[in-house]
Design a protein around this motif. Structure first.
Motif, PDB file in Angstrom:
ATOM      1  N   ARG A 169     -15.476 -12.227 112.833  1.00 48.54           N
ATOM      2  CA  ARG A 169     -15.577 -11.956 111.387  1.00 48.54           C
ATOM      3  C   ARG A 169     -15.812 -10.484 111.112  1.00 48.54           C
ATOM      4  O   ARG A 169     -15.258  -9.928 110.166  1.00 48.54           O
ATOM      5  CB  ARG A 169     -16.708 -12.815 110.813  1.00 48.54           C
ATOM      6  N   ALA A 170     -16.622  -9.827 111.925  1.00 46.32           N
ATOM      7  CA  ALA A 170     -16.932  -8.414 111.687  1.00 46.32           C
ATOM      8  C   ALA A 170     -15.683  -7.548 111.730  1.00 46.32           C
ATOM      9  O   ALA A 170     -15.573  -6.565 110.997  1.00 46.32           O
ATOM     10  CB  ALA A 170     -17.955  -7.916 112.712  1.00 46.32           C
ATOM     11  N   LYS A 171     -14.712  -7.925 112.564  1.00 45.67           N
ATOM     12  CA  LYS A 171     -13.470  -7.160 112.679  1.00 45.67           C
ATOM     13  C   LYS A 171     -12.331  -7.781 111.881  1.00 45.67           C
ATOM     14  O   LYS A 171     -11.236  -7.216 111.840  1.00 45.67           O
ATOM     15  CB  LYS A 171     -13.059  -7.037 114.146  1.00 45.67           C
ATOM     16  N   GLY A 172     -12.554  -8.951 111.275  1.00 47.53           N
ATOM     17  CA  GLY A 172     -11.500  -9.607 110.516  1.00 47.53           C
ATOM     18  C   GLY A 172     -10.355 -10.069 111.399  1.00 47.53           C
ATOM     19  O   GLY A 172      -9.190  -9.890 111.071  1.00 47.53           O
ATOM     20  N   ARG A 173     -10.708 -10.685 112.526  1.00 49.98           N
ATOM     21  CA  ARG A 173      -9.691 -11.132 113.481  1.00 49.98           C
ATOM     22  C   ARG A 173     -10.012 -12.541 113.955  1.00 49.98           C
ATOM     23  O   ARG A 173     -11.104 -12.789 114.473  1.00 49.98           O
ATOM     24  CB  ARG A 173      -9.641 -10.192 114.681  1.00 49.98           C
ATOM     25  N   LEU A 174      -9.054 -13.432 113.795  1.00 56.55           N
ATOM     26  CA  LEU A 174      -9.117 -14.762 114.370  1.00 56.55           C
ATOM     27  C   LEU A 174      -8.161 -14.724 115.554  1.00 56.55           C
ATOM     28  O   LEU A 174      -6.947 -14.656 115.373  1.00 56.55           O
ATOM     29  CB  LEU A 174      -8.700 -15.818 113.339  1.00 56.55           C
ATOM     30  N   GLU A 175      -8.713 -14.704 116.773  1.00 55.37           N
ATOM     31  CA  GLU A 175      -7.923 -14.430 117.968  1.00 55.37           C
ATOM     32  C   GLU A 175      -7.708 -15.686 118.792  1.00 55.37           C
ATOM     33  O   GLU A 175      -8.603 -16.531 118.895  1.00 55.37           O
ATOM     34  CB  GLU A 175      -8.627 -13.378 118.823  1.00 55.37           C
ATOM     35  N   VAL A 179      -4.747 -13.767 113.753  1.00 55.25           N
ATOM     36  CA  VAL A 179      -4.618 -13.677 112.305  1.00 55.25           C
ATOM     37  C   VAL A 179      -5.567 -12.552 111.902  1.00 55.25           C
ATOM     38  O   VAL A 179      -6.770 -12.618 112.183  1.00 55.25           O
ATOM     39  CB  VAL A 179      -5.013 -14.984 111.574  1.00 55.25           C
ATOM     40  N   VAL A 180      -5.012 -11.509 111.301  1.00 52.94           N
ATOM     41  CA  VAL A 180      -5.820 -10.407 110.786  1.00 52.94           C
ATOM     42  C   VAL A 180      -6.149 -10.768 109.338  1.00 52.94           C
ATOM     43  O   VAL A 180      -5.261 -11.147 108.567  1.00 52.94           O
ATOM     44  CB  VAL A 180      -5.054  -9.074 110.859  1.00 52.94           C
ATOM     45  N   TYR A 181      -7.423 -10.655 108.968  1.00 52.19           N
ATOM     46  CA  TYR A 181      -7.829 -11.115 107.642  1.00 52.19           C
ATOM     47  C   TYR A 181      -8.999 -10.301 107.110  1.00 52.19           C
ATOM     48  O   TYR A 181      -9.595  -9.496 107.817  1.00 52.19           O
ATOM     49  CB  TYR A 181      -8.198 -12.602 107.685  1.00 52.19           C
ATOM     50  N   PHE A 182      -9.320 -10.550 105.848  1.00 59.17           N
ATOM     51  CA  PHE A 182     -10.542 -10.004 105.271  1.00 59.17           C
ATOM     52  C   PHE A 182     -11.173 -11.045 104.376  1.00 59.17           C
ATOM     53  O   PHE A 182     -10.537 -12.030 103.995  1.00 59.17           O
ATOM     54  CB  PHE A 182     -10.305  -8.674 104.530  1.00 59.17           C
ATOM     55  N   LYS A 240      -5.066  -9.535  96.206  1.00 57.09           N
ATOM     56  CA  LYS A 240      -4.021  -8.511  96.222  1.00 57.09           C
ATOM     57  C   LYS A 240      -4.587  -7.156  95.813  1.00 57.09           C
ATOM     58  O   LYS A 240      -4.225  -6.123  96.386  1.00 57.09           O
ATOM     59  CB  LYS A 240      -2.862  -8.916  95.323  1.00 57.09           C
ATOM     60  N   ALA A 241      -5.494  -7.149  94.845  1.00 58.54           N
ATOM     61  CA  ALA A 241      -6.104  -5.892  94.391  1.00 58.54           C
ATOM     62  C   ALA A 241      -6.959  -5.281  95.506  1.00 58.54           C
ATOM     63  O   ALA A 241      -6.911  -4.069  95.737  1.00 58.54           O
ATOM     64  CB  ALA A 241      -6.938  -6.134  93.142  1.00 58.54           C
ATOM     65  N   GLN A 242      -7.735  -6.111  96.206  1.00 61.51           N
ATOM     66  CA  GLN A 242      -8.564  -5.592  97.300  1.00 61.51           C
ATOM     67  C   GLN A 242      -7.693  -5.064  98.433  1.00 61.51           C
ATOM     68  O   GLN A 242      -7.977  -4.019  99.008  1.00 61.51           O
ATOM     69  CB  GLN A 242      -9.519  -6.665  97.813  1.00 61.51           C
ATOM     70  N   LEU A 243      -6.620  -5.777  98.749  1.00 60.33           N
ATOM     71  CA  LEU A 243      -5.702  -5.317  99.797  1.00 60.33           C
ATOM     72  C   LEU A 243      -5.084  -3.976  99.412  1.00 60.33           C
ATOM     73  O   LEU A 243      -5.031  -3.048 100.223  1.00 60.33           O
ATOM     74  CB  LEU A 243      -4.612  -6.349 100.038  1.00 60.33           C
ATOM     75  N   LYS A 244      -4.648  -3.860  98.179  1.00 56.87           N
ATOM     76  CA  LYS A 244      -4.033  -2.614  97.703  1.00 56.87           C
ATOM     77  C   LYS A 244      -5.028  -1.455  97.724  1.00 56.87           C
ATOM     78  O   LYS A 244      -4.652  -0.311  98.008  1.00 56.87           O
ATOM     79  CB  LYS A 244      -3.492  -2.818  96.288  1.00 56.87           C
ATOM     80  N   ALA A 245      -6.296  -1.757  97.470  1.00 60.65           N
ATOM     81  CA  ALA A 245      -7.322  -0.715  97.422  1.00 60.65           C
ATOM     82  C   ALA A 245      -7.721  -0.221  98.819  1.00 60.65           C
ATOM     83  O   ALA A 245      -8.319   0.848  98.933  1.00 60.65           O
ATOM     84  CB  ALA A 245      -8.558  -1.232  96.695  1.00 60.65           C
ATOM     85  N   THR A 246      -7.350  -0.973  99.861  1.00 62.98           N
ATOM     86  CA  THR A 246      -7.743  -0.583 101.224  1.00 62.98           C
ATOM     87  C   THR A 246      -6.538  -0.613 102.180  1.00 62.98           C
ATOM     88  O   THR A 246      -6.609  -1.207 103.254  1.00 62.98           O
ATOM     89  CB  THR A 246      -8.845  -1.507 101.762  1.00 62.98           C
ATOM     90  N   PRO A 247      -5.429   0.055 101.838  1.00 62.62           N
ATOM     91  CA  PRO A 247      -4.248  -0.023 102.681  1.00 62.62           C
ATOM     92  C   PRO A 247      -4.455   0.556 104.087  1.00 62.62           C
ATOM     93  O   PRO A 247      -3.774   0.153 105.019  1.00 62.62           O
ATOM     94  CB  PRO A 247      -3.199   0.778 101.909  1.00 62.62           C
ATOM     95  N   GLU A 248      -5.396   1.457 104.227  1.00 58.84           N
ATOM     96  CA  GLU A 248      -5.639   2.055 105.539  1.00 58.84           C
ATOM     97  C   GLU A 248      -6.178   1.048 106.553  1.00 58.84           C
ATOM     98  O   GLU A 248      -6.077   1.258 107.754  1.00 58.84           O
ATOM     99  CB  GLU A 248      -6.620   3.237 105.411  1.00 58.84           C
ATOM    100  N   LEU A 249      -6.699  -0.052 106.078  1.00 64.65           N
ATOM    101  CA  LEU A 249      -7.222  -1.075 106.975  1.00 64.65           C
ATOM    102  C   LEU A 249      -6.135  -2.004 107.498  1.00 64.65           C
ATOM    103  O   LEU A 249      -6.350  -2.723 108.468  1.00 64.65           O
ATOM    104  CB  LEU A 249      -8.299  -1.898 106.262  1.00 64.65           C
ATOM    105  N   TRP A 250      -4.983  -2.014 106.844  1.00 65.61           N
ATOM    106  CA  TRP A 250      -3.956  -2.997 107.196  1.00 65.61           C
ATOM    107  C   TRP A 250      -2.675  -2.302 107.547  1.00 65.61           C
ATOM    108  O   TRP A 250      -1.701  -2.768 107.845  1.00 65.61           O
ATOM    109  CB  TRP A 250      -3.758  -3.981 106.051  1.00 65.61           C
TER     110      TRP A 250
END
Length: 114
Positions: free
Chosen positions: A10-16, A27-30, A104-114
């Motif tokens: 969860r800390a890295k947003g990864r379901l491996e 699955v990369v997620y937030f 979608k708004a949160q994803l757009k606000a943090t494009p450097e993470l994805w």
């Protein structure tokens, strides 16, 4: 084919996913910051040579199961997760439109993470 072992980081947003000790997919997620704190799938990736074994489907199924246990919706922004959800409506409830907009708004606000 045995189901892969799946681990949520969860800390890295990864379901491996792993086959034995071998990393085979993710699955990369937030987590949506706004209520109701949905889980948002951004990418589903299966490592080369491991395609066609059901790994992506197992990952997305577990992603929805985690969300169900936590009582939060899933927003499948990842094309694979969205396709999987459309084919499994009994396991993948459609998220409320306001939650999708917030994700979608949160994803757009943090494009450097994805």
């Amino acid at each position: 084919m045995a189901e892969p072992r799946i681990r949520d980081d969860r800390a890295k947003g990864r379901l491996e996913a792993f086959e034995g000790d071998t990393y085979v997919g993710v699955v990369v997620y937030f987590v949506l910051e706004a209520e109701p704190h949905a889980l948002v799938a951004v990418h589903t990736i299966v490592e080369g040579g491991h395609e066609g074994k059901g790994i992506a489907g197992a990952l997305v199924r577990e992603f929805y199961a985690i969300a169900a246990r936590e009582g939060v919706p899933v927003v499948p922004l990842c094309p694979y997760a969205a396709k999987w959800a459309a084919g499994h409506p009994e396991e993948a409830p459609v998220p409320p439109s306001d939650v999708v907009r917030a994700a979608k708004a949160q994803l757009k606000a943090t494009p450097e993470l994805w």
